[in-house]
Motif scaffolding. Structure first.
Motif, PDB file in Angstrom:
ATOM      1  N   ARG A   1      -4.083  23.587  35.031  1.00 56.01           N
ATOM      2  CA  ARG A   1      -4.146  22.866  33.757  1.00 56.01           C
ATOM      3  C   ARG A   1      -4.043  21.352  33.987  1.00 56.01           C
ATOM      4  O   ARG A   1      -4.777  20.569  33.379  1.00 56.01           O
TER       5      ARG A   1
ATOM      6  N   ASN B   1      -7.088  18.656  33.154  1.00 55.45           N
ATOM      7  CA  ASN B   1      -6.859  17.509  32.268  1.00 55.45           C
ATOM      8  C   ASN B   1      -7.147  16.187  32.975  1.00 55.45           C
ATOM      9  O   ASN B   1      -7.766  15.277  32.400  1.00 55.45           O
TER      10      ASN B   1
ATOM     11  N   ALA C   1      -6.250  30.127  27.670  1.00 55.96           N
ATOM     12  CA  ALA C   1      -4.882  29.614  27.732  1.00 55.96           C
ATOM     13  C   ALA C   1      -4.831  28.271  28.457  1.00 55.96           C
ATOM     14  O   ALA C   1      -4.130  27.345  28.033  1.00 55.96           O
TER      15      ALA C   1
ATOM     16  N   GLU D   1      -6.444  25.774  26.206  1.00 63.68           N
ATOM     17  CA  GLU D   1      -5.849  25.787  24.865  1.00 63.68           C
ATOM     18  C   GLU D   1      -6.923  25.857  23.779  1.00 63.68           C
ATOM     19  O   GLU D   1      -6.937  25.081  22.821  1.00 63.68           O
TER      20      GLU D   1
END
Length: 201
Positions: free
Chosen positions: A91, A95, A170, A173
């Motif tokens: 994650r 990002n 997940a 998101e």
């Protein structure tokens, strides 16, 4: 369609690995540099596959990969283990990669003449170490580079990293239905791009 890239062999959610991760994290929090190094060595290939899939090979991907582990180290005391460490690192990597893509976009517009009504050209793979990958892999990375970041993230996680639809949702998101939609559209665009290169199977 089969992308000519190797799927990640990392399985970060295996129970025994999660257990040893927790031990190593506790040791790293206590200042054990060897434990921190062990965690980095364990997940470096997974993080590298993610950022290279998003950005292509080269210095920018290397920097984002390193920054991923810097961010992890800085947040070590706050990491509660709600998600598996591999998921957590992926994650962060996604990002940071999206941030890097946004910087690329701003830089292209900054140097583009305001008097020209045409949009700036999409970036090529210049600046990347073309010797580091095969011609076939370079073509795929170049094709991925033409996808919108939202589509690229889904394609990388599902088709290159091997995450499930649920896991991808997940990580990003977003809803699982959105994952399926973006994957279908992204793969369709890749098909169109790669057909000209005889790389679509």
């Amino acid at each position: 369609m089969t992308l000519p890239l190797t799927l990640s062999n990392n399985m970060p959610n295996m129970p025994e690995q999660v257990g040893t991760d927790r031990v190593l994290i506790d040791q790293a929090r206590a200042g054990d540099e060897a434990a921190l190094r062990a965690l980095i060595d364990r997940y470096e290939p997974q993080v590298a596959a993610t950022v290279v899939g998003m950005l292509g090979p080269g210095d920018e991907a290397d920097d984002v990969g390193q920054e991923t582990f810097v961010r992890f180290y800085q947040s070590l005391d706050k990491f509660r283990g709600d998600a598996a460490l591999g998921t957590y690192l992926t994650r962060i990597a996604i990002n940071l990669s999206l941030n890097a893509l946004e910087r690329r976009k701003r830089q292209r517009w900054r140097f583009w003449s305001r008097d020209d009504e045409q949009a700036p050209p999409e970036p090529s793979v210049d600046g990347r170490d073309e010797q580091a990958t095969s011609e076939r892999e370079q073509a795929v990375h170049a094709a991925l580079d033409q996808l919108k970041p939202a589509f690229r993230a889904v394609v990388v996680l599902r088709m290159i990293e091997g995450y499930s639809t649920k896991e991808t949702a997940a990580l990003l998101e977003i809803a699982e239905g959105t994952v399926l939609s973006r994957l279908a559209r992204g793969m369709k665009q890749l098909e169109t791009i790669l057909k000209d290169e005889d790389l679509y199977d």
